[in-house]
Write a protein that holds these residues in place. Structure first.
Motif, PDB file in Angstrom:
ATOM      1  N   HIS A 101       0.435 -87.554 -24.108  1.00 27.48           N
ATOM      2  CA  HIS A 101       0.458 -86.496 -24.999  1.00 27.48           C
ATOM      3  C   HIS A 101       0.440 -85.264 -23.851  1.00 27.48           C
ATOM      4  O   HIS A 101      -0.950 -84.806 -23.937  1.00 27.48           O
ATOM      5  N   PRO A 104       1.478 -78.297 -23.690  1.00 25.48           N
ATOM      6  CA  PRO A 104       3.056 -77.695 -23.464  1.00 25.48           C
ATOM      7  C   PRO A 104       2.989 -77.054 -22.423  1.00 25.48           C
ATOM      8  O   PRO A 104       2.187 -76.715 -21.416  1.00 25.48           O
ATOM      9  N   THR A 109       7.860 -70.294 -25.010  1.00 26.47           N
ATOM     10  CA  THR A 109       7.176 -70.075 -26.030  1.00 26.47           C
ATOM     11  C   THR A 109       5.994 -69.269 -25.158  1.00 26.47           C
ATOM     12  O   THR A 109       5.796 -69.316 -24.134  1.00 26.47           O
ATOM     13  N   GLN A 113       1.027 -69.299 -28.177  1.00 23.49           N
ATOM     14  CA  GLN A 113       1.656 -70.273 -29.053  1.00 23.49           C
ATOM     15  C   GLN A 113       1.392 -71.789 -28.694  1.00 23.49           C
ATOM     16  O   GLN A 113       1.212 -72.752 -29.523  1.00 23.49           O
ATOM     17  N   ALA A 114       1.371 -71.792 -27.361  1.00 21.56           N
ATOM     18  CA  ALA A 114       1.435 -73.351 -26.737  1.00 21.56           C
ATOM     19  C   ALA A 114      -0.144 -73.772 -26.905  1.00 21.56           C
ATOM     20  O   ALA A 114      -0.219 -74.965 -27.268  1.00 21.56           O
ATOM     21  N   LEU A 116      -1.986 -72.786 -29.469  1.00 23.63           N
ATOM     22  CA  LEU A 116      -1.890 -73.341 -30.934  1.00 23.63           C
ATOM     23  C   LEU A 116      -1.594 -74.914 -31.341  1.00 23.63           C
ATOM     24  O   LEU A 116      -1.875 -75.663 -31.963  1.00 23.63           O
ATOM     25  N   ARG A 117      -0.311 -74.822 -30.535  1.00 20.68           N
ATOM     26  CA  ARG A 117       0.241 -76.265 -30.776  1.00 20.68           C
ATOM     27  C   ARG A 117      -0.604 -77.515 -30.094  1.00 20.68           C
ATOM     28  O   ARG A 117      -0.465 -78.578 -30.597  1.00 20.68           O
ATOM     29  N   ALA A 118      -1.040 -77.072 -28.846  1.00 19.50           N
ATOM     30  CA  ALA A 118      -2.079 -78.025 -28.288  1.00 19.50           C
ATOM     31  C   ALA A 118      -2.984 -78.405 -29.147  1.00 19.50           C
ATOM     32  O   ALA A 118      -3.325 -79.731 -29.290  1.00 19.50           O
ATOM     33  N   THR A 119      -3.872 -77.507 -29.810  1.00 18.55           N
ATOM     34  CA  THR A 119      -4.769 -77.722 -30.637  1.00 18.55           C
ATOM     35  C   THR A 119      -4.324 -78.634 -31.956  1.00 18.55           C
ATOM     36  O   THR A 119      -5.165 -79.409 -32.275  1.00 18.55           O
ATOM     37  N   SER A 120      -3.262 -78.319 -32.241  1.00 11.04           N
ATOM     38  CA  SER A 120      -2.850 -79.139 -33.596  1.00 11.04           C
ATOM     39  C   SER A 120      -2.641 -80.577 -33.217  1.00 11.04           C
ATOM     40  O   SER A 120      -2.740 -81.507 -33.794  1.00 11.04           O
ATOM     41  N   VAL A 121      -2.077 -80.608 -32.000  1.00  9.40           N
ATOM     42  CA  VAL A 121      -1.912 -82.214 -31.455  1.00  9.40           C
ATOM     43  C   VAL A 121      -3.040 -82.866 -31.331  1.00  9.40           C
ATOM     44  O   VAL A 121      -3.345 -83.879 -31.584  1.00  9.40           O
ATOM     45  N   TRP A 124      -4.615 -83.983 -34.576  1.00 11.08           N
ATOM     46  CA  TRP A 124      -3.678 -85.044 -34.875  1.00 11.08           C
ATOM     47  C   TRP A 124      -4.171 -86.400 -34.246  1.00 11.08           C
ATOM     48  O   TRP A 124      -4.253 -87.556 -34.783  1.00 11.08           O
TER      49      TRP A 124
END
Ligand SMILES: O=C(O)[C@H](O)[C@@H](O)[C@H](O)[C@H](O)COP(=O)(O)O
Length: 234
Positions: A101, A104, A109, A113-114, A116-121, A124
């Motif tokens: 994993h 980003p 992007t 934004q990267a 935020l994406r990394a935090t949601s991953v 998860w």
């Protein structure tokens, strides 16, 4: 409670001991939860540790890997911690591709934004079993640098880091909260130039002065050092 110090005779012994410990911690996590999630780090010692892990007996099919920090550069840049980790280990062992994993890469992007994406991953993925951290000569960990805004960021998140004093300038990093959410947090440090950071790691300096002093794990916080790095404390 500060980190539990373990001193190895030299860099090679430190890397070997850390690899043995990591293989055992992975096996424990798999036995307890059916999988292990390790947040690996960049830096020379961090990459040497990954190469040494490749020589241990690990159930690669049940291992998941992410990063406690990453450089925000192109995905194929040699500066990427993930590129270095693949060369040292991940491309040499049968870890499933969807168990790696990466944070980003710079792909058009924004850095925010990267993050935020990394935090949601990270949310998860669930609890990290072991977070590995190298230590800078300035007492930085991950991409949390003294005097920089990131050390004060609240929450269990991945944040955007700009103007990093250690190049490249744009990075993504676990917050101290994300590090502290890990079951085990291990600092791995070698070399005389890190002796002051090791001294600070075991002291009570504030996070803005010495982020390393605020590295914690839920059940275990280790400071794995070679004799040179531990020369001021052991
Ligand atoms: O992305 C990075 O640069 C690393 O995550 C960084 O935190 C590193 O671990 C330390 O700077 C120690 O690096 P060395 O082991 O090479 O001294």
């Amino acid at each position: 409670m500060s980190a539990e110090l373990h001193v190895a005779a030299d860099r090679a012994a430190l890397v070997a001991d850390a690899a043995d410990r990591l293989a055992a911690a992975i096996a424990d996590a798999i036995a307890a939860r059916g999988r292990a999630l390790v947040a690996v780090t960049g830096g020379s010692v961090g990459i040497e540790l990954l190469a040494a892990l490749g020589e241990r007996d690990v159930d690669w099919e049940r291992l998941h890997v992410t990063w406690s920090d990453e450089r925000y550069v192109a995905a194929d840049s040699p500066d990427r911690n993930a590129v270095q980790a693949r060369e040292a280990l991940l491309d040499r062992v049968p870890i499933p591709a969807d168990h790696v994993h990466e944070l980003p890469a710079a792909d058009g992007t924004t850095l925010d934004q990267a993050a935020l994406r990394a935090t949601s991953v990270l949310e998860w993925l669930g609890p990290v079993d072991v977070t590995l951290l190298g230590v800078g000569p300035d007492a930085h960990i991950a991409s949390l640098f003294p005097g920089m805004p990131g050390v004060d960021e609240p929450g269990e998140r991945v944040i955007a880091v700009r103007d990093s004093p250690k190049p490249p300038p744009e990075r993504l990093s676990f917050t101290l909260g994300a590090i502290a959410a890990s079951e085990r947090t291990w600092l791995i440090v070698a070399g005389a130039d890190k002796a002051e950071s090791v001294r600070l790691a075991l002291g009570d300096a504030d996070a803005a002065t010495a982020p390393v002093a605020h590295a914690r794990g839920r059940v275990e916080t280790l400071l794995l050092a070679d004799a040179e790095a531990a020369s001021l404390v052991a």
